[in-house]
Design an enzyme around this catalytic site. Structure first.
Site, PDB file in Angstrom:
ATOM      1  N   ASP A  97      -4.637  -0.912  -1.632  1.00  0.00           N
ATOM      2  CA  ASP A  97      -5.909  -0.746  -0.951  1.00  0.00           C
ATOM      3  C   ASP A  97      -6.840  -0.142  -2.003  1.00  0.00           C
ATOM      4  O   ASP A  97      -6.486   0.857  -2.645  1.00  0.00           O
ATOM      5  CB  ASP A  97      -5.686   0.224   0.220  1.00  0.00           C
ATOM      6  CG  ASP A  97      -6.568  -0.042   1.416  1.00  0.00           C
ATOM      7  OD1 ASP A  97      -6.896  -1.211   1.675  1.00  0.00           O
ATOM      8  OD2 ASP A  97      -6.922   0.935   2.114  1.00  0.00           O
ATOM      9  N   LYS A 108      -6.979  -5.165  -2.740  1.00  0.00           N
ATOM     10  CA  LYS A 108      -7.714  -5.664  -1.576  1.00  0.00           C
ATOM     11  C   LYS A 108      -8.679  -4.600  -1.082  1.00  0.00           C
ATOM     12  O   LYS A 108      -8.501  -3.415  -1.382  1.00  0.00           O
ATOM     13  CB  LYS A 108      -6.750  -6.054  -0.456  1.00  0.00           C
ATOM     14  CG  LYS A 108      -5.913  -4.881   0.028  1.00  0.00           C
ATOM     15  CD  LYS A 108      -4.812  -5.331   0.949  1.00  0.00           C
ATOM     16  CE  LYS A 108      -4.013  -4.160   1.452  1.00  0.00           C
ATOM     17  NZ  LYS A 108      -4.779  -3.174   2.232  1.00  0.00           N
ATOM     18  N   CYS A 158      -1.949  -2.599   7.670  1.00  0.00           N
ATOM     19  CA  CYS A 158      -1.855  -3.524   6.536  1.00  0.00           C
ATOM     20  C   CYS A 158      -0.528  -4.285   6.481  1.00  0.00           C
ATOM     21  O   CYS A 158      -0.503  -5.443   6.062  1.00  0.00           O
ATOM     22  CB  CYS A 158      -2.146  -2.780   5.244  1.00  0.00           C
ATOM     23  SG  CYS A 158      -3.871  -2.232   5.208  1.00  0.00           S
ATOM     24  N   ASP A 163       0.789  -1.248   0.000  1.00  0.00           N
ATOM     25  CA  ASP A 163       0.000   0.000   0.000  1.00  0.00           C
ATOM     26  C   ASP A 163       0.820   1.297   0.000  1.00  0.00           C
ATOM     27  O   ASP A 163       0.513   2.225   0.755  1.00  0.00           O
ATOM     28  CB  ASP A 163      -0.947   0.019   1.212  1.00  0.00           C
ATOM     29  CG  ASP A 163      -1.958  -1.119   1.207  1.00  0.00           C
ATOM     30  OD1 ASP A 163      -1.912  -1.958   0.298  1.00  0.00           O
ATOM     31  OD2 ASP A 163      -2.790  -1.176   2.134  1.00  0.00           O
TER      32      ASP A 163
HETATM   33  C1  VGL Z   1      -4.581   0.825   5.765  1.00  0.00           C
HETATM   34  C2  VGL Z   1      -6.090   1.815   7.161  1.00  0.00           C
HETATM   35  C3  VGL Z   1      -7.101   1.621   6.256  1.00  0.00           C
HETATM   36  C4  VGL Z   1      -3.181   0.389   5.520  1.00  0.00           C
HETATM   37  C5  VGL Z   1      -5.579   0.621   4.839  1.00  0.00           C
HETATM   38  O1  VGL Z   1      -2.781   0.287   4.337  1.00  0.00           O
HETATM   39  O2  VGL Z   1      -2.450   0.154   6.492  1.00  0.00           O
HETATM   40  N1  VGL Z   1      -4.854   1.414   6.929  1.00  0.00           N
HETATM   41  N2  VGL Z   1      -6.832   1.027   5.103  1.00  0.00           N
HETATM   42 ZN    ZN Z   2      -8.290   0.953   3.557  1.00  0.00          ZN
END
Ligand code: VGL
Ligand code: ZN
Length: 259
Positions: free
Chosen positions: A82, A160, A205, A37
């Site tokens: 994400d 995801k 994540c 991410d």
């Molecule tokens: C994430 C919060 C919400 C991450 C993704 O990539 O860590 N954190 N969605």
């Molecule tokens: Zn997210």
């Protein structure tokens, strides 16, 4: 740039481990770098890590990951994304539309970043109420512009968090552990044995992905200086959990000697 989603659907690209066996007689370790991410939203968007309590700058991971990509020959490289629809369960902005599913007082006031329990529509699940982030096909969902992303047969992208009704911190499973992404099958197809996890956010994540990797029997490394997180408290808690579960912490400078 629209990233091509490279999925293994045909027999055209057969992974070969021959080079590994020739050069490394003693071991058949097959390595994968997992870049979690590294998207604009976590760097300067609505969920910029620098604005969260730990005050860490997500952009700092970019040169570190690039250096790994340029100096270490990983067998497989995975970029996770994400990738949420606008009505996603993780958005604070969608709380009112989902009040019927709240466990407890359905009229209670909640703030951004509070944790609620939704008792549906799928299963009962705890959910942090995040700001809007990583909405499909928006600039915020794009990988950081300076991150090196090559289009090669051993480079894969995994999305995801596409299902409106369940969040997905891990790049392997949704948070309810009901649906798997393609990640495990890609790694298995390439006979990957060792994974090196990097990216954003350490306490969400990255941790969830590393914990699922070790659960799925991959030898799992957290590249500690190649991650940034949201809150010092949860970073610490998740790091302890990762260590207890057998994940090895390494610095990016140590990785080349391991792979
Ligand atoms: C994430 C919060 C919400 C991450 C993704 O990539 O860590 N954190 N969605
Ligand atoms: Zn997210």
């Amino acid at each position: 740039v629209n990233l091509p989603l490279i999925m293994v659907t045909t027999a055209s690209v057969q992974p070969s481990n021959d080079h590994k066996i020739k050069h490394k007689n003693s071991t058949k370790e097959i390595s994968s770098l997992i870049v979690v991410d590294v998207q604009n939203c976590f760097i300067n968007g609505n969920l910029a890590l620098i604005d969260s309590s730990a005050k860490q700058d997500g952009a700092d991971v970019v040169p570190i990951i690039n250096h790994l990509l340029q100096t270490v020959s990983f067998d497989v490289i995975i970029y996770t994304h994400d990738w949420h629809p606008t009505d996603h369960i993780s958005f604070y902005q969608n709380l009112n539309k989902r009040r019927q599913y709240l466990l407890g007082d359905q009229n209670k006031n909640y703030s951004l970043f509070d944790t609620v329990t939704y008792k549906g529509p799928l299963v009962q699940t705890e959910q942090v109420l995040w700001p809007l982030h990583c909405i499909q096909d928006t600039n915020g969902a794009k990988l950081h512009k300076d991150l090196i992303v090559e289009s090669k047969s051993n480079v894969f992208h995994v999305r995801k968090g596409l299902n409106s009704d369940v969040d997905s911190y891990s790049a392997f499973w949704d948070n309810n552990k009901q649906q798997k992404t393609d990640l495990d099958s890609i790694l298995r197809r390439w006979n990957v044995t060792h994974v090196y996890v990097t990216g954003l956010a350490t306490d969400y994540c990255v941790a969830a992905t590393a914990l699922d990797a070790i659960d799925l029997s991959y030898t799992t490394y957290l590249v500690e200086d190649a991650c940034r997180g949201v809150s010092l408290e949860t970073i610490d808690k998740k790091k302890q959990e990762m260590k207890q579960r057998g994940i090895t912490f390494v610095q990016s400078s140590q990785v080349k000697a391991l792979v």
